[in-house]
Design an enzyme around this catalytic site. Structure first.
Site, short mmCIF file in Angstrom:
data_model
loop_
_atom_site.label_atom_id
_atom_site.label_comp_id
_atom_site.label_asym_id
_atom_site.label_seq_id
_atom_site.Cartn_x
_atom_site.Cartn_y
_atom_site.Cartn_z
N ASP A 247 -0.66 -11.54 -2.24
CA ASP A 247 -1.25 -11.02 -3.49
C ASP A 247 -1.21 -11.95 -4.46
O ASP A 247 -0.25 -12.66 -4.84
CB ASP A 247 -0.59 -9.66 -3.84
CG ASP A 247 -1.78 -8.89 -4.58
OD1 ASP A 247 -2.02 -7.78 -3.85
OD2 ASP A 247 -2.24 -8.94 -5.53
N THR B 36 -14.22 -3.60 2.78
CA THR B 36 -15.53 -2.79 2.91
C THR B 36 -16.42 -3.76 1.99
O THR B 36 -16.51 -3.82 0.98
CB THR B 36 -15.54 -1.43 2.18
OG1 THR B 36 -14.42 -0.51 3.08
CG2 THR B 36 -16.92 -0.83 2.49
N GLU C 163 -6.22 7.37 2.49
CA GLU C 163 -5.05 7.28 1.94
C GLU C 163 -4.36 8.69 1.87
O GLU C 163 -4.98 9.85 2.07
CB GLU C 163 -5.26 7.20 0.14
CG GLU C 163 -5.82 5.71 -0.03
CD GLU C 163 -6.31 5.68 -1.40
OE1 GLU C 163 -6.00 6.48 -2.30
OE2 GLU C 163 -7.05 4.62 -1.71
N ALA D 172 -16.57 23.31 1.09
CA ALA D 172 -16.98 23.42 -0.15
C ALA D 172 -15.96 23.21 -1.32
O ALA D 172 -14.75 23.56 -0.93
CB ALA D 172 -17.85 24.68 -0.28
N CYS E 268 -13.24 5.09 -2.37
CA CYS E 268 -14.11 4.48 -1.42
C CYS E 268 -15.61 5.28 -1.48
O CYS E 268 -16.62 4.89 -1.54
CB CYS E 268 -13.60 4.92 0.10
SG CYS E 268 -12.29 3.76 0.31
N LYS F 199 -18.06 4.53 -4.25
CA LYS F 199 -18.74 3.31 -4.24
C LYS F 199 -19.45 2.88 -3.24
O LYS F 199 -20.54 2.20 -3.12
CB LYS F 199 -17.35 2.21 -4.65
CG LYS F 199 -16.71 1.68 -3.58
CD LYS F 199 -15.81 0.60 -4.09
CE LYS F 199 -14.90 0.26 -2.75
NZ LYS F 199 -15.34 -0.11 -1.58
P1 NAD Z 1 -6.44 -2.08 -3.91
O1 NAD Z 1 -7.01 -2.31 -5.19
O2 NAD Z 1 -5.53 -1.12 -3.64
O3 NAD Z 1 -5.90 -3.52 -3.18
C1 NAD Z 1 -6.40 -4.61 -3.22
C2 NAD Z 1 -5.27 -5.79 -3.63
O4 NAD Z 1 -5.80 -7.11 -3.54
C3 NAD Z 1 -4.58 -5.69 -5.01
O5 NAD Z 1 -3.17 -5.64 -4.54
C4 NAD Z 1 -5.24 -6.95 -5.69
O6 NAD Z 1 -4.13 -7.33 -6.47
C5 NAD Z 1 -5.20 -8.00 -4.61
N1 NAD Z 1 -6.21 -8.99 -4.66
C6 NAD Z 1 -7.42 -9.17 -5.54
N2 NAD Z 1 -7.72 -10.37 -5.64
C7 NAD Z 1 -7.00 -11.28 -5.15
C8 NAD Z 1 -6.80 -12.51 -4.96
N3 NAD Z 1 -7.80 -13.30 -5.02
N4 NAD Z 1 -5.84 -12.97 -3.95
C9 NAD Z 1 -4.92 -12.30 -3.64
N5 NAD Z 1 -4.88 -10.67 -3.79
C10 NAD Z 1 -5.91 -10.16 -4.57
O7 NAD Z 1 -7.81 -1.98 -2.70
P2 NAD Z 1 -7.47 -1.09 -1.28
O8 NAD Z 1 -7.51 0.26 -1.65
O9 NAD Z 1 -6.42 -1.49 -0.40
O10 NAD Z 1 -9.13 -1.47 -0.87
C11 NAD Z 1 -9.04 -2.85 0.03
C12 NAD Z 1 -10.50 -2.94 0.45
O11 NAD Z 1 -10.31 -1.80 1.75
C13 NAD Z 1 -11.60 -2.33 -0.44
O12 NAD Z 1 -12.93 -2.93 0.17
C14 NAD Z 1 -12.05 -0.89 0.05
O13 NAD Z 1 -13.09 -0.58 0.01
C15 NAD Z 1 -11.28 -1.03 1.62
N6 NAD Z 1 -10.90 0.37 2.05
C16 NAD Z 1 -10.09 1.10 1.48
C17 NAD Z 1 -9.63 2.42 1.97
C18 NAD Z 1 -8.71 3.01 1.18
O14 NAD Z 1 -8.22 4.22 1.45
N7 NAD Z 1 -8.14 2.79 -0.23
C19 NAD Z 1 -9.91 2.67 3.17
C20 NAD Z 1 -10.85 1.75 4.00
C21 NAD Z 1 -11.08 0.74 3.30
#
Ligand code: NAD
Length: 436
Positions: A30, A121, A155, A252, A260, A263
């Site tokens: 990260d 995503t 989540e 409902a 998710c 967006k």
């Molecule tokens: P999040 O915001 O919880 O985590 C993203 C992480 O990426 C953060 O810790 C951030 O610091 C890190 N990050 C950002 N830029 C970075 C870089 N340049 N280098 C290194 N680390 C970097 O996001 P999330 O909820 O885990 O979602 C991530 C992706 O997965 C998104 O595209 C989301 O739509 C998708 N997704 C999320 C879920 C969910 O339930 N949260 C489910 C399915 C898919």
């Protein structure tokens, strides 16, 4: 297998922990140093049942580590997962800045053939975009492939969903590349589907858009039930028993929120427009969802009229149960409106209060139990259906309230039971009941 996961959020951290648990050697990266320090100290940046134990176990066994050094992590890995955030811009378009940054850094670090897997995503066509970014930033021509492997975890049940997904989607440029991912996922023994890259990217959006539409459909039917004197719980139960429809995502309530669905629906509408298609069906689903908080507050307002000077206890703040995630949580809109209309708000959530305190209006009073929140309240408004609320001591709750009025935004309780317990009870798409 040596694996690198870039991004230690909900998806990256859970993915990294599960791959380590399956016996792989995983480095999670990260760019937020404090996050990595905390993880090294055994502190989880998110609340997710079972995660802390799984991380601790794999760190202790030497299969899982954390770093800010993306280049070093990439160099030791056969597969690099991109799991960074892809938020929406104001236009609804997906902001791919973090994905682009990571792709560029991977390109500069890569020393041998690497499979880069996009788990974030991302709109259809992003796999190709990542390939171009990498090609443009490589210092020497090292071979690589880009795969799309969209994530479907929820989540609150992220570990369980990652260990037992309904399906694993692998969008790969060739069968041979797909095999690398098949091998990695094989121990899970779950159904896998291999597609081309754009189709895998589209599967993710199409799935989320369909589920969001299903929720909005149930809410539109709830509106009709309220007008027609029908009971939406009975209606959706009757619908859900049809195997072609199914009961999931057919409840409902206050509608969907979170990081998710809002967006991803906006993004797909934007992608469609870019491609020359007006996605009116999905637009309507988004609009129905947008109206839910206002509809609920109107219910509260009508029951309490006037709202000014009244105290409302809000139960549940997170966008859904079993998470501390406040992104696009309905509680924000509901509480903001209640305060604007002159009510005082006393709020409780089992885990989301620290996050909620950063996004809710300052006038919100946070309480350490549902009973404390309901103390001398004129009404209880249930916003997030935590299991804990299902099993509340409702007698006790009624006794501490000034007026025994419950507004249930998630149809968590049975109207007849609430009537017998002495509540005036309003819910979504069902007739209100007066105390027995
Ligand atoms: P999040 O915001 O919880 O985590 C993203 C992480 O990426 C953060 O810790 C951030 O610091 C890190 N990050 C950002 N830029 C970075 C870089 N340049 N280098 C290194 N680390 C970097 O996001 P999330 O909820 O885990 O979602 C991530 C992706 O997965 C998104 O595209 C989301 O739509 C998708 N997704 C999320 C879920 C969910 O339930 N949260 C489910 C399915 C898919």
């Amino acid at each position: 297998m040596n694996i690198c996961v870039v991004g230690t959020g909900y998806v990256g951290l859970v993915t990294g922990a599960v791959f380590a648990d399956l016996g792989n050697d995983v480095v999670c990266v990260d760019n937020v140093a404090s996050k990595i320090e905390a993880l090294r100290a055994g502190q989880m940046p998110i609340y997710e049942p079972g995660l802390e134990e799984m991380v601790a176990r794999n760190v202790a066994d030497g299969r899982l580590s954390f770093t800010t050094d993306l280049a070093a992590a990439v160099r030791r890995s056969v597969i690099v997962f991109i799991t960074v955030g892809t938020p929406a811009k104001d236009t609804g378009q997906t902001d791919l800045a973090a994905v682009d940054d990571v792709a560029r850094e991977i390109a500069q670090a890569m020393e041998r053939y690497t499979v880069i897997v996009n788990k974030s995503t991302v709109p259809v066509g992003t796999g190709e975009r990542v390939r171009e970014v990498i090609e443009r930033h490589q210092t020497s021509p090292v071979p690589f492939d880009v795969v799309s492997n969209p994530e479907f975890l929820r989540e609150g049940s992220a570990i369980e969903d990652t260990l037992r997904p309904d399906r694993i989607v692998i969008g790969a440029p060739t069968q041979q590349v797909a095999m690398t991912l098949l091998e990695l996922y094989a121990p899970l023994e779950r159904p896998m589907i291999i597609t081309d890259v754009p189709s895998a990217e589209m599967i993710k959006y199409a799935s989320n858009a369909f589920l969001a539409t299903k929720i909005s459909f149930a809410n539109a039917i709830a509106n009709l039930c309220e007008m027609a004197g029908a009971d939406v719980s009975q209606v959706t139960k009757g619908m859900g028993l049809d195997a072609r429809i199914g009961p999931a995502f057919l409840s409902a309530g206050l509608g969907y929120g979170g990081s998710c669905f809002p967006k991803d629906t906006d993004s797909l509408i934007h992608t469609a427009a870019t491609l020359g298609y007006e996605f009116a069906l999905l637009r309507a689903a988004v609009e129905v969802n947008r109206e839910r908080s206002g509809h609920f507050v109107a219910l509260v307002e009508k029951a309490l009229a006037p709202l000014d000077g009244k105290t409302v206890a809000v139960l549940g703040l997170a966008f859904k149960p079993n998470t501390d995630d406040m992104r696009e949580a309905k509680s924000v809109e509901v509480i903001t409106r209640l305060l604007t209309l002159g009510a005082s708000v006393r709020a409780y959530d089992p885990v989301a209060i620290p996050n909620a305190a950063t996004v809710l209006p300052q006038d919100t009073v946070f309480c350490d139990s549902p009973y404390a929140a309901a103390e001398q309240a004129d009404a209880v408004a249930l916003v997030t259906e935590w299991n804990e609320f299902k099993f509340l001591n409702l007698e006790r709750l009624r006794k501490v309230m000034r007026r025994p009025l419950i507004l249930d935004g998630r149809n968590l309780w049975e109207p007849e039971r609430m009537r017998r317990l002495g509540f005036e009870y309003h819910s979504i798409g069902r007739k209100p009941v007066a105390p027995a």
